[in-house]
Enzyme design. Structure first.
Site, PDB file in Angstrom:
ATOM      1  N   CYS A   1       0.948  -1.187  -0.126  1.00 28.25           N
ATOM      2  CA  CYS A   1      -0.254   0.202  -0.374  1.00 28.25           C
ATOM      3  C   CYS A   1       0.746   1.353  -0.198  1.00 28.25           C
ATOM      4  CB  CYS A   1      -0.746   0.343   1.200  1.00 28.25           C
ATOM      5  SG  CYS A   1      -0.188   0.112   2.998  1.00 28.25           S
TER       6      CYS A   1
ATOM      7  N   ASP B   1      12.873  20.666 -32.898  1.00 25.48           N
ATOM      8  CA  ASP B   1      14.167  18.735 -34.026  1.00 25.48           C
ATOM      9  C   ASP B   1      15.174  19.052 -33.959  1.00 25.48           C
ATOM     10  OD1 ASP B   1      13.632  20.831 -36.044  1.00 25.48           O
ATOM     11  OD2 ASP B   1      14.021  18.680 -37.458  1.00 25.48           O
TER      12      ASP B   1
ATOM     13  N   ASP C   1      17.663  23.644 -30.774  1.00 17.27           N
ATOM     14  CA  ASP C   1      15.623  24.065 -30.367  1.00 17.27           C
ATOM     15  C   ASP C   1      15.818  23.606 -28.722  1.00 17.27           C
ATOM     16  OD1 ASP C   1      14.202  25.066 -32.449  1.00 17.27           O
ATOM     17  OD2 ASP C   1      14.634  22.894 -33.543  1.00 17.27           O
TER      18      ASP C   1
ATOM     19  N   ASP D   1       9.247  25.193 -33.977  1.00 16.37           N
ATOM     20  CA  ASP D   1       9.833  25.430 -35.019  1.00 16.37           C
ATOM     21  C   ASP D   1       9.560  25.544 -36.155  1.00 16.37           C
ATOM     22  OD1 ASP D   1      12.455  25.495 -34.948  1.00 16.37           O
ATOM     23  OD2 ASP D   1      13.125  23.812 -36.093  1.00 16.37           O
TER      24      ASP D   1
ATOM     25  N   CYS E   1       3.113   1.578   3.020  1.00 15.94           N
ATOM     26  CA  CYS E   1       4.413   0.773   2.297  1.00 15.94           C
ATOM     27  C   CYS E   1       6.245   1.845   1.374  1.00 15.94           C
ATOM     28  CB  CYS E   1       4.768  -0.804   1.492  1.00 15.94           C
ATOM     29  SG  CYS E   1       3.274  -1.145   2.298  1.00 15.94           S
TER      30      CYS E   1
END
Length: 720
Positions: free
Chosen positions: A23, A613, A617, A413, A26
């Site tokens: 649980c 990409d 960037d 971009d 724990c």
């Protein structure tokens, strides 16, 4: 993917598998134990994946494992293996079935059996099949904490002890409660088995990816063709891949022509054409042609292994909303024990019915299980990341998945993100009319750069058959251009802004540059810096817009998301692209640092997702609330972003926001039901309106229902 499993211990991070947690309490106990280990800077434990991630100044797995064991749990180092099959739970199921067989007569007769028979049926259930609760409860008590097992152990022991007391004091005709303790243990064990079975389904995406790894590969060398174990394949080996076979590792195709099915890796449903020089992804399926390829990556460095590792990391990570649950669960068990004691004393002193008080206290202890609280968030995260991965959306950061649904602004971009990223040189205007000579010098300078525009210049010079002179002493100005020395003279291929900064007047080339810009072309300048800066030529580039880009922008606008174009391109080319795509706002002529600054400014207006990409960037991706990288881009961009689109398709941006929205909705639903069960069940149990057996069933159902609700995310598919 290829060789032996290796420990996931690098850069100060240790990844551990933890057994025995039941649980949210724990989870707190394990985290506290780990944080006490010298050198631990951060520890995060996930109940659903049963994993602990520890960041240490100096990785010491043995110390971390020892701390977990001292807290009462078992642990071992997580390794990257090929977990192709789910762990078997036959032993657990057998125990549940045997416990049910012993319990069923007690439940059906409801105390009508002789006391001795009830005792003989209930005792093995209590102390054999319930032994796990006692062991875990004792470990919790020794550690000065509480958990679900403690509540179950206290509750069932109270009911069992009450039955023994009534049997001894009133004889065999007394109404006993052996069935209550036995039914609770059986139902809880059944619930935990169903919960484990359901949790395994949340990791189905990982197992599906792992199953893509073939066990053998066919290599070819001076001795001919032969099959070898995948572990023996190394970089540089030449592979033969027959039609219908899976590509064993990442490779570069040398001979043949075929199509590859990459759907399970990228989400692309159509086969991808492959010719010599193309990249073959390990795990993809070769189509109709026999091909020969050279191995470029094996083991943990293959794309498949990186995808699996990223999804595992996201599933093991703890989402921010989980911190609230952790704070609640830290005090949950002690509070419930106090409520149970208050229930016992209240009923006993107010009514004198200590028997009813005991049963009601048992019901309080049993129903108030924090299992559902601990599972509410991680199971939804696991199911959401798995569903996204199947459709080409690789979510590497649980926080990104949780917050992306609040995105109000998406900044794009341009080159390689909204356009194909393969620009071509469409025109050259030279001040002296010698276009080929200017192109020769520009190509010599651009050989020192990997930028798409640089490749376009070099390719055009090659296409024209020009002899490119040798250059030296290259220097790259990020976002501006590149310069080099040719035959003693320093030249630069520069952006508009850098040309102006260099002090090179556009002269007679100004009209040509203006015309190119109005046509939506990207413009670069060839500038001679010696003896004085002067513009020699203007270069115009064209880059086709991706077919799905306009629809992707339209989809975002329909979701009331504002779109912004951030580009280093000139204003004319940027405006033309934005008009074609329907983008709301344009910021042109930006250097990488300026992109990041604009993203920070946009964040004042709402949550910002940045899509890019390239290397340039990366600062903007890091500055955004959510960074989204194109999988066709650079490694730097993908490492910086929290989400990677494996197909490089801008339409997946809206889909990423959609799966985030649906995952967060599941988290909220799960947390609501987890709190609802306790908010309603505890008062009912304390007031005597809920028997221990019903409480046990409700507690088991709460955990199973939370996991089952999260599993509904597996049905998610990108909307067309």
């Amino acid at each position: 993917m290829a060789a032996l499993p290796r420990p996931r211990e690098a850069k100060g991070m240790i990844d551990l598998e933890v057994q025995g947690m039941t649980c949210a309490s724990c989870v707190n106990r394990v985290e506290k134990a780990l944080r006490k280990v010298p050198g631990v800077a951060e520890a995060s434990v996930n109940l659903a994946t049963e994993r602990a991630t520890v960041r240490m100044d100096r990785p010491d797995a043995e110390a971390a494992i020892a701390a977990i064991r001292k807290a009462g749990y078992e642990a071992q180092l997580h390794v990257e293996a090929a977990p192709a099959v789910a762990p078997k739970r036959d032993h657990e199921l057998i125990q549940v079935v045997v416990a049910a067989v012993l319990t069923l007569p007690l439940l059906l007769t409801m105390g009508a059996l002789p006391a001795l028979v009830q005792f003989l049926l209930a005792t093995p259930v209590q102390f054999v099949f319930g032994a796990r609760f006692y062991r875990a409860a004792w470990a919790a008590v020794r550690a000065g904490a509480g958990n679900m097992d403690l509540l179950v152990a206290l509750g069932t022991t109270a009911a069992y002890a009450l039955s023994l007391y009534l049997w001894a004091s009133r004889g065999g005709h007394a109404h006993l409660y052996f069935e209550a303790s036995a039914v609770v243990i059986t139902l809880v064990r059944l619930g935990k088995w169903l919960e484990a079975r359901a949790k395994r389904q949340t990791t189905a995406s990982i197992r599906a990816l792992a199953a893509l790894r073939p066990e053998r590969a066919r290599i070819v060398d001076a001795a001919g063709e032969r099959e070898v174990a995948l572990a023996r394949v190394k970089v540089g080996d030449r592979l033969v891949i027959l039609p219908g076979e899976r590509v064993p590792v990442d490779a570069r195709m040398d001979e043949g022509a075929t199509h590859a099915d990459e759907s399970l890796l990228t989400g692309e449903s159509l086969p991808v054409a492959k010719s010599p020089g193309a990249r073959l992804i390990g795990g993809s399926i070769n189509g109709e042609g026999r091909v020969v390829a050279t191995v470029v990556a094996v083991g943990a460095e293959t794309m498949l292994a990186r995808i699996i590792r990223s999804v595992e990391d996201a599933q093991a990570a703890k989402a921010p909303i989980q911190r609230l649950v952790d704070r609640v669960s830290a005090v949950f068990v002690p509070v419930i024990v106090l409520v149970a004691v208050a229930t016992l004393l209240g009923w006993g002193f107010a009514t004198g019915d200590w028997e009813a008080g005991t049963l009601n206290a048992v019901a309080v202890l049993v129903i108030a299980c924090p299992c559902a609280l601990g599972l509410a968030t991680p199971t939804a995260i696991m199911a959401g990341t798995g569903a996204a991965a199947r459709h080409g959306i690789l979510i590497k950061d649980a926080e990104a998945l949780e917050i992306a649904h609040r995105t109000r602004i998406v900044a794009f971009d341009k080159t390689g993100t909204l356009t194909e990223g393969r620009p071509s040189l469409v025109a050259v205007a030279a001040a002296d009319g010698e276009e080929d000579e200017s192109l020769r010098r520009a190509a010599a300078v651009q050989r020192g750069s990997e930028h798409p525009l640089a490749r376009a210049v070099v390719d055009e010079a090659s296409r024209r058959g020009l002899e490119v002179p040798l250059a030296s002493d290259w220097r790259i100005e990020p976002g501006r251009g590149v310069e080099a020395r040719i035959e003693g003279v320093r030249y630069a291929v520069a952006s508009e802004g850098w040309r102006e900064a260099l002090g090179a007047d556009d002269g007679a080339l100004g009209d040509a540059a203006k015309r190119f810009t109005e046509e939506g072309r990207t413009v670069s300048w060839l500038v001679a810096r010696d003896p004085a800066p002067r513009a020699l030529a203007v270069l115009a580039f064209g880059d086709a817009v991706k077919p799905a880009a306009a629809a992707a922008v339209a989809r975002l606008r329909s979701q009331k998301v504002r779109t912004v174009l951030l580009t280093g391109d000139n204003a004319g080319a940027a405006a033309q692209a934005a008009k074609t795509l329907g983008i709301d706002d344009v910021r042109a002529g930006l250097l990488p640092a300026e992109k990041a600054r604009v993203v920070m400014e946009l964040r004042r207006e709402g949550l910002v997702a940045m899509v890019g990409d390239g290397v340039n960037d990366a600062p903007a991706l890091a500055a955004a609330d959510v960074g989204i990288a194109m999988g066709t881009g650079t490694d730097v961009a993908m490492q910086t972003a929290g989400i990677t689109l494996m197909r490089g398709d801008p339409a997946l941006v809206a889909q990423a926001l959609d799966i985030s929205h649906r995952t967060y909705a599941k988290i909220r639903q799960n947390l609501f039901w987890a709190f609802f069960y306790n908010a309603v069940g505890i008062p009912l149990a304390a007031s005597g309106l809920l028997s221990p057996m019903i409480a046990g069933a409700a507690m088991a159902f709460s955990s199973v229902s939370v996991v089952a609700n999260a599993l509904l995310l597996r049905r998610w598919k990108p909307q067309p």
